[in-house]
Each structure stands twice: as structure tokens, then as C-alpha cells.
Design an enzyme around this catalytic site. Sequence first.
Site, PDB file in Angstrom:
ATOM      1  N   GLU A 152      -6.420  -7.964   0.342  1.00  0.00           N
ATOM      2  CA  GLU A 152      -7.237  -7.487   1.302  1.00  0.00           C
ATOM      3  C   GLU A 152      -8.716  -7.014   1.089  1.00  0.00           C
ATOM      4  OE1 GLU A 152      -5.241  -4.842   4.099  1.00  0.00           O
ATOM      5  OE2 GLU A 152      -3.273  -5.688   3.529  1.00  0.00           O
ATOM      6  N   GLU A 162       0.660  -1.237   0.114  1.00  0.00           N
ATOM      7  CA  GLU A 162       0.239   0.058  -0.115  1.00  0.00           C
ATOM      8  C   GLU A 162       0.701   1.340  -0.048  1.00  0.00           C
ATOM      9  OE1 GLU A 162      -2.973  -0.035   3.322  1.00  0.00           O
ATOM     10  OE2 GLU A 162      -4.465  -0.880   1.694  1.00  0.00           O
TER      11      GLU A 162
HETATM   12  C1  BG6 Z   1      -4.864  -1.895   4.861  1.00  0.00           C
HETATM   13  C2  BG6 Z   1      -3.638  -2.381   5.727  1.00  0.00           C
HETATM   14  O1  BG6 Z   1      -4.744  -0.600   4.925  1.00  0.00           O
HETATM   15  O2  BG6 Z   1      -6.023  -2.005   5.881  1.00  0.00           O
HETATM   16  C3  BG6 Z   1      -3.561  -3.239   6.842  1.00  0.00           C
HETATM   17  O3  BG6 Z   1      -2.794  -3.188   4.610  1.00  0.00           O
HETATM   18  C4  BG6 Z   1      -4.835  -2.740   7.997  1.00  0.00           C
HETATM   19  O4  BG6 Z   1      -2.583  -3.340   7.439  1.00  0.00           O
HETATM   20  C5  BG6 Z   1      -5.991  -2.778   7.003  1.00  0.00           C
HETATM   21  O5  BG6 Z   1      -4.918  -3.214   8.987  1.00  0.00           O
HETATM   22  C6  BG6 Z   1      -7.285  -2.088   7.751  1.00  0.00           C
HETATM   23  O6  BG6 Z   1      -6.985  -0.780   8.066  1.00  0.00           O
HETATM   24  P1  BG6 Z   1      -7.043  -0.338   9.743  1.00  0.00           P
HETATM   25  O7  BG6 Z   1      -6.704   0.823  10.125  1.00  0.00           O
HETATM   26  O8  BG6 Z   1      -8.576  -0.541  10.280  1.00  0.00           O
HETATM   27  O9  BG6 Z   1      -6.262  -1.476  10.475  1.00  0.00           O
END
Ligand code: BG6
Length: 482
Positions: free
Chosen positions: A383, A170
Site C-alpha cells: 500500500e 498491519e
Molecule cells: C492502511 C490500511 O492502514 O491504510 C488500509 O491497511 C487503510 O485498510 C489505509 O484504508 C488508509 O488509511 P485510512 O484510514 O485513510 O483508510
Amino acid sequence: MAADRTFSFPEGFLWGASTSAYQVEGAALEDGKKASQQDIINQDNYRTRGFATAEVTSDHYHHFREDVALMAEMGLKAYRFSMAWSRIIPNGTGEVNPKGLQFYHDLVDELLAHGIEPIVTLYHYDLPWALVERYGGWISRQVVDDFEAYARLVISEFKDQVKYWTTINEQSIIVQYWTQKCFIPEELRENNQLRYQINHHMNLAHAVACNLVHELVPGGMVGSVIGYSPIYPLTSRPEDVMAAQNAHDLRNGYYLDIYFKGAYTVSALSYLKRHGLAPVIEPGDMELIASGTSDFLGINYYASECAKACPDDGTREMRWNGVNLTGKKGDINGFETHPGFYEMCENPNVDTNDWDWAIDPTGLEYLLRDIYMRYGKPLMICENGLGAFDELTPDGHVHDPYRIDYLEKHIEAMGRAMDYGVPVIAYCPWSALDLLSTSNGVKKRYGFIYVDRTDDDPRECRRYRKDSFAWYKDLIARNGQL
Ligand code: BG6
């Protein structure tokens, strides 16, 4: 899947799940590991916001065999995780930590023994703290050479067992939320050009890693992982449509064009130059970037975004992001604003989660089709998931129908894109198990596996299967048929 469709997921489709090293492993200073910048950043988050530190997180370091057994029980075909540079080379350069390397060997062996394909991310926000102390971390070009040495070691070590490699997690989000993802000293935080300089160094490191995979891994495949939100115009007014295009160019195109065309998006770069934000590019940089070809793109998708026109009338300041730190809907503290270019805003047409992230499955279909149409490479969902306040019932259950609903609709949307011809090779939702959120502590949960701990108290990190665990297991057994 809609009734009139005959689409089915291909045999061998990689149903998986994701995590990252510092967010699950814990053992932050154990067996030779030294601090990463995330250990330091999260100590501060604990002091100032009461979010858990990265010291224990989900204690995966000690529970990994149990975790892999649970993943196998769910039927996962793939597991996307990252390796911690500071566990393998604790000072960032030089001496290798044999116990650190052994941990990843044990993990990869365990995954393969259970028939789970490892998808390895080389870097997920956790630069060795030693490199921040030595030269400011990603701010310095020196990091590219040091990253090369780390990547060469890891890729050579696992080349016979790991086929899929992702480089840097990211970059787009690192630029937006740079103080959360990188340690930036107070006195440099107003210097926004550094966001793009850091990103430029990451582009070089990404290219180096792509070349290393192609050099070292027989049949290996490599790509970056982008944090991606399609950006809709707030209205069909031409000014809003233009603003959405501007936002797309600066927040999305600026990264994708590097990965697939080896060049910076012209409109975004002109904007950055006009505002003194463009990176310093040295001779040979663009040739190196162009040489590092990607075989696929990893996509992290949580939410779509919305933009509207923002006049440059001298009344608005540049603003870089907004965040909701409480988990109370509506507590978002503002929106990214670039006067004369675009202003991000709420989309009245979609629901949101408790942290004001839009819930928009159609956005996934839209982006998969859009990205494939532009760049023509296979895509991998690295993700996708719903952060929520889950509750463990006294009899050891976690009822999370909201997560099942979210994932089901996104899988349906992915299926529609595939039905229109987009080659998606894997779906790895966030997250395999509960972990430390990057912005909201451990109370914001994403996992199929509940980890019993709070922000203040790591307890024993006992694992519980959530309702979504059983649901995902069934779905995988049916190869995604909804
Ligand atoms: C993505 C990242 O941006 O979102 C993760 O790759 C992250 O590391 C995920 O945990 C969710 O975001 P957050 O801030 O809710 O943990």
C-alpha cells in the site's frame, strides 16, 4: 528518475494496486455472508460520525468483473486484495459458505484470465463477528486455532492459482488504533496490555499461516504486511535521537524482529514489561513464532513520523495515538506519548495531506534501504497512496494531479532504493478503486477508479476513470520509466 541514473525497473516487476475485502466488497450480509467485526464497528462510525457503513462500500461484490476489466485496461500486473473470513466461514468456524468461496474463485479466475497476478491477504481487520461474540475475538488464544482452520481451507483451495500470500494486515497499526481495527468492548478499553496480547495471538497466527503456505503451495511465497513509518528525530539533540530510536523499536522493530528473527525486540519488550503491558507468552509460543519464516515483507507506507524526547516527570499520561477525523488540516487530536520513552510530534520539514499525514517520498527510499539492510529479504509495497477529497466534474472527470504527483515521487524514491540494491518485487498502491477508509468514511478517496457514492448515499456506485488512471496506465506501459 534523476537524469544521472540509468536505473530501470526489472522485467516482470509487479505493477499493481490494492484493496481489502470489507472496504470494497459490500454485500455485507448477502449470499450467506455474516457480519464481521468491521460491519459492527462501521455501523457505529455511521451513527457517531456520519461515515458510511460497510454494507455497500464500493459494491465490488457485484461489480468485480467490471473492476477487473478496468484494472486490465490500466495494465495492472498484480492485484492485492483480501478474502473475508466471514464470507467463507460465516460463523468463524464450522460450515463453509459455498457461495462465498465461489465469489473468490470467480475473482481469482477473472484476474488470471486478464493476466493479473493475485496477491492474497488472509486477514485485513474483518474478524467474523461470531468469534467476537463467542470469545472476544483476538483477545482469546482460541482465535489462533480457528484462524488456522480458515487459513488451511483458503490456502488449499487456491494453492494452484495463488503464489503470493500475505498473512495479517498491519499488526503495528492494529496495536495503535485497536478500537478501530478490532471490536473492543467499552469496559476493556483502558486495559492496554490487551493490545499486545492481541498482537501476540496475531504473531502466532502469522507463523501458522507461513507454515501452511510452505506446506501447501508449491513455490508459494508468504510474508506479513506491516504498516510502516520511518521515525525521524525532531532535532539532532541526542535525547530526541534516542526518543526516535525508542519509537522505532516499539512501533516498527517489535514487529519486524518477530517476522525475521522470531524474537521480540529486547528494548521494546523491557519497556512493555516495566509498564505491565507485555503479552503473556506460553511455553512453545516463541518456538512456533520462530518456525514461521517469511519469504518477503509487505510494506504499507503512507507517511513518515517524527518523535521527540518525553521526560517521565509524572506530568504526562501515556497516550496511544492521534487522529484527524474531519479532513481539515491541523485538526489532529494529539500525538502518541510514552513518558520516559518518546512522544510523537509534527515534522516541520514536510508537507501534509488534509488529514495531517506527512507527505514524504524520501521516507520510502529510507525505509526500503533500512529494512533490507537489517533483514535482507525481498520487499513488496502493498500500500502507498494519497487520501484526498476528489471531485467528479459534471462531465464525468476527476482531475487528481495531487495524487499523480504523490505517486510519481514515491515511485521515483522506490526506484532510487532499488538502484542501491534493494530487491522490491511489487508496487501496489492504495487503492485500485475508491473505498471505505478505515478512519474517515468514503469522502477520503484513494482510488485510480472513482466510485460515485457518498457517505450517506451509496447511489449506484458507478465507476469513472480518474486522471491518475490514465497516468498509471502510461507509467506501467513504460515499465515505470519516469
Ligand atoms: C492502511 C490500511 O492502514 O491504510 C488500509 O491497511 C487503510 O485498510 C489505509 O484504508 C488508509 O488509511 P485510512 O484510514 O485513510 O483508510
